[in-house]
Design an enzyme around this catalytic site. Structure first.
Site, mmCIF file in Angstrom:
data_model
loop_
_atom_site.group_PDB
_atom_site.id
_atom_site.type_symbol
_atom_site.label_atom_id
_atom_site.label_comp_id
_atom_site.label_asym_id
_atom_site.label_seq_id
_atom_site.Cartn_x
_atom_site.Cartn_y
_atom_site.Cartn_z
ATOM 1 C CB SER A 72 -8.921 10.619 -15.699
ATOM 2 O OG SER A 72 -9.092 10.704 -17.088
ATOM 3 C CE LYS A 113 -5.317 9.918 -18.126
ATOM 4 N NZ LYS A 113 -6.761 10.215 -18.109
ATOM 5 C CB SER A 167 -6.429 14.275 -16.752
ATOM 6 O OG SER A 167 -6.973 12.995 -16.540
ATOM 7 C CE LYS A 210 -5.340 12.106 -13.654
ATOM 8 N NZ LYS A 210 -6.424 13.091 -13.857
#
Length: 391
Positions: free
Chosen positions: A72, A75, A132, A235
């Site tokens: 993730s 992202k 997320s 993140k």
């Protein structure tokens, strides 16, 4: 069925958060914020990078160009394209997004969107930043790109523009897919670019929030926000192929650093590595303004109403140097012996190059400090007569 699962997940998240808040340290897991390492090679992960967010300069690296699944952390690019689309006016944070069946089919972390359900860009961005959510990321991708496929093309184009030479994105959320690969160095590049947008931090330090008018709770996947002083984001990610990854950003003492960790065996190890890397960075580097105390001269102006032009340093960020090494920094100034009028204030006429141990740390433009008009014929003639007048 999805709504029932979502309700159970919300209750579980709230229960978890209440238990976390009651921990003696105020943290979910006791990641040792005092953890130190002497060298980046001591990190227990596959690859890592420490980056200066202001300049994008890589300070420390471990297998920085090893291509790996990013989970993730992908992202970050999705979030960047969302904010750039907002900046361009193509979309607004208040826009309504209608979830497609494709977006709702995403597994992994999600907010359990239903086909046809509507949320604003802001709500979906919040869900991506905090929880997320894969379905929220793909819904945003389809809203901005027209389809996830077209959005992924834009992701790869933007990656190329940023110099992410070892990155190929296959989807907008980071689920494992053959060929969906990047590197610690490339993650640092896109993290630095995202951090140029203040809106990137709207939710990255939010521990708990909700969507659907408070009906669905969100808990941040980045546990460092509860333990690391100065943390600003950014993140996390984890999949079977990627293992555990993070791009962790923090600000202290006028420095903004980004620690990228890829391929850690456990979530705890991921956070420990990021903590140790940030600690090493803040302990080893200091902010340095190369123009502080630097005096630039005036230079002659040919055919100008003013005979001399003041020089000034252009806008620049402070740079990071090894702590205590400022005497070893070399600063060289290049500018012309004279300039010819007319010239406008802010015109670049030279440069200041800052280097250390043969490495160029930054280049700062030297600018004209004033507007100087060209001297007219009669004024030039009068000046000539004055110069010829006997003493």
């Amino acid at each position: 069925m999805k709504r029932a699962i979502a309700f159970v997940m919300t209750i579980a998240a709230l229960t978890f958060s209440v238990c976390a808040a009651s921990a003696p340290s105020g943290d979910v897991i006791d990641y040792d914020a005092a953890q130190t390492i002497a060298d980046i090679s001591e990190l227990d992960c596959a690859s890592a990078v420490l980056c200066d967010l202001d300049s994008g300069r890589i300070l420390l690296e471990l297998n920085a160009d090893e291509r790996r699944a990013p989970a993730s952390v992908t992202k970050i690019m999705t979030m960047l394209l969302v904010l750039e689309a907002c900046d361009s006016g193509a979309v607004s944070l208040d826009d309504t997004v209608t979830a497609s069946e494709h977006a709702c089919s995403m597994g992994g972390s999600q907010i359990y969107l239903e086909p046809g359900e509507q949320m604003t860009v802001l709500e979906l961005f919040k869900s991506v930043s905090i929880a997320s959510a894969n379905d929220a990321a793909v819904a945003l991708a389809e809203h901005i790109g027209g389809s996830e496929e077209l959005f992924v093309q834009a992701m790869n184009s933007r990656a190329a523009e940023l110099g992410m030479t070892n990155t190929v994105f296959k989807n907008a959320c980071g689920l494992d897919e053959d060929g969906h690969l990047t590197t610690a160095r490339d993650i640092a590049l896109m993290s630095a670019e995202l951090c140029r947008h203040s809106e990137a931090f709207m939710f990255t330090t939010t521990w708990m929030d909700s969507v659907r008018n408070g009906e669905f709770g969100l808990t941040n996947t980045n546990k460092l926000i509860k333990s690391y002083s100065g943390l600003t984001g950014l993140k996390t990610g984890s999949t079977g192929n990627a293992k555990f990854c993070i791009s962790a950003t923090a600000e202290k003492n006028g420095m903004r650093l980004c620690a990228v960790v890829m391929g850690a065996e456990t979530s705890a190890v991921r956070f420990e590595c990021a903590t140790a890397l940030l600690n090493l960075g803040f302990a080893s580097y200091e902010s340095f303004d190369p123009t502080e105390g630097l005096s630039l001269p005036e230079i002659p102006v040919i055919h100008g109403k003013n005979e001399a032009l003041s020089l000034v340093a252009g806008e620049h960020e402070s740079i990071l140097i090894s702590r205590g090494s400022s005497p070893e920094v070399n600063i060289s100034c290049e500018y012309p012996k004279s300039v010819e009028a007319p010239i406008s204030a802010g015109t670049e006429v030279g440069k200041i190059t800052v280097s250390q141990n043969g490495e160029t740390l930054c280049v700062i433009p030297v600018l004209s400090g004033a507007d100087i008009e060209k001297l007219g014929f009669f004024a030039a003639f009068a000046r000539l007569l004055g110069a010829l007048r006997p003493f």
